[in-house]
Design an enzyme around this catalytic site. Sequence first.
Site, mmCIF file in Angstrom:
data_model
loop_
_atom_site.group_PDB
_atom_site.id
_atom_site.type_symbol
_atom_site.label_atom_id
_atom_site.label_comp_id
_atom_site.label_asym_id
_atom_site.label_seq_id
_atom_site.Cartn_x
_atom_site.Cartn_y
_atom_site.Cartn_z
ATOM 1 C CD GLU A 114 -1.053 0.654 4.149
ATOM 2 O OE1 GLU A 114 -1.844 1.597 3.437
ATOM 3 O OE2 GLU A 114 -0.705 0.371 4.469
ATOM 4 C CE LYS A 166 1.324 3.240 14.866
ATOM 5 N NZ LYS A 166 1.463 2.489 13.531
HETATM 6 N N1 PSU Z 1 -2.384 1.622 10.801
HETATM 7 C C1 PSU Z 1 -1.051 1.336 10.907
HETATM 8 N N2 PSU Z 1 0.050 2.445 10.063
HETATM 9 C C2 PSU Z 1 -0.970 3.021 8.808
HETATM 10 C C3 PSU Z 1 -2.272 3.394 8.955
HETATM 11 C C4 PSU Z 1 -3.425 2.520 10.066
HETATM 12 O O1 PSU Z 1 -0.484 1.647 11.604
HETATM 13 O O2 PSU Z 1 -0.169 3.738 7.561
HETATM 14 C C5 PSU Z 1 -2.722 3.856 7.164
HETATM 15 C C6 PSU Z 1 -3.328 2.089 6.357
HETATM 16 O O3 PSU Z 1 -3.079 2.233 5.001
HETATM 17 C C7 PSU Z 1 -4.807 2.364 6.645
HETATM 18 C C8 PSU Z 1 -5.516 3.230 7.204
HETATM 19 O O4 PSU Z 1 -5.991 1.475 6.089
HETATM 20 O O5 PSU Z 1 -3.860 4.225 7.722
HETATM 21 C C9 PSU Z 1 -6.358 3.226 8.315
HETATM 22 O O6 PSU Z 1 -6.920 4.101 8.185
HETATM 23 P P1 PSU Z 1 -8.262 5.242 9.019
HETATM 24 O O7 PSU Z 1 -8.471 4.827 9.957
HETATM 25 O O8 PSU Z 1 -9.026 5.980 8.443
HETATM 26 O O9 PSU Z 1 -9.154 4.068 7.979
#
Ligand code: PSU
Length: 302
Positions: free
Chosen positions: A23, A157
């Site tokens: 990604e 996390k």
């Molecule tokens: N969690 C991490 N590192 C990241 C992400 C999530 O520890 O870089 C990124 C990923 O691309 C994930 C996105 O799909 O954040 C999720 O965002 P949201 O919580 O807005 O859905």
Amino acid sequence: MKIKYSREIKDALENGKPVLALESTIIAHGMPYPENLNFALDAEKLCRKSEVAPATIAIIGGIIHVGLNHQQLKALASEQSIKKVSRREIGIAISNKWDGATTVSSTMHIAQKAGIFVFSTGGIGGVHRGYSDAIDVSQDIYALAEIPLIVVSAGAKSILDLVKTVEMLESFGTTVLGYNTDEFPAFYTRASGISGLQSVTKPIEIAKIYINNYNAGLLNATLVANPIPKQHEISKKKIDSVIELACNLAKNKKITGKELTPFLLKTISSETDGESLRANLALAFNNIKLGIKISKAVKGVF
Ligand code: PSU
Ligand code: MN
């Protein structure tokens, strides 16, 4: 769906060689420059060394790209204008000719359309803390329920409510496998206290479970929970207090929606003087190494 493939990925897909999806939100919004660029380049190198084609996915000028060149990776890593594109924003990004980094949910969608079976990331999104006051559940959770792909992550996390995240993965029917563990890992730490996962010890087992799901007509993802290597773990006490601080700061600043996760990641990184970044890099490479093995194993059992 119109996709622009790099020559390397086109060749690999046409010739049935293993391909690993990667990604780009982790590059554009998950790590600072220049560490993010070095990570992206080293990740691709690691794949090529093992004869797996690295399919980094992003949207450039409104065109979906599978496989990027050096210049495109550099732009993703360094330009402030890069948007964060989740699954629901793919059409908007194409219409408006955005330069966008793809999250887990949009990367999964594009990878599956491209005929790729395995995707390595860092951590998935999930149910944010404070769910009873303000509903914030990542689209990653829904994508993992609906898109048949193997996704390797180091859990999630604890900026999230991990108990609720694991419950939701179950409710929506995502197959979750622990790699040499029965515990859902908490990204910076191996332990989360949430046990009961099906443990697997070999990449071939993962490939077989995925294919048995698929042959049974199931369209959910197989999520592989791969704990951070022991030597790179951050002490739970230390990281918990930093996460607490970051979550409170976000609340005070009223940061919500798609801005929340990047804000929390940035705050944690600066508050730990880069220790969290080093851990993040270590677990991301660890997930790529496992993804490489699984992408080869999948080719063997198809
Ligand atoms: N969690 C991490 N590192 C990241 C992400 C999530 O520890 O870089 C990124 C990923 O691309 C994930 C996105 O799909 O954040 C999720 O965002 P949201 O919580 O807005 O859905
Ligand atoms: Mn959200």
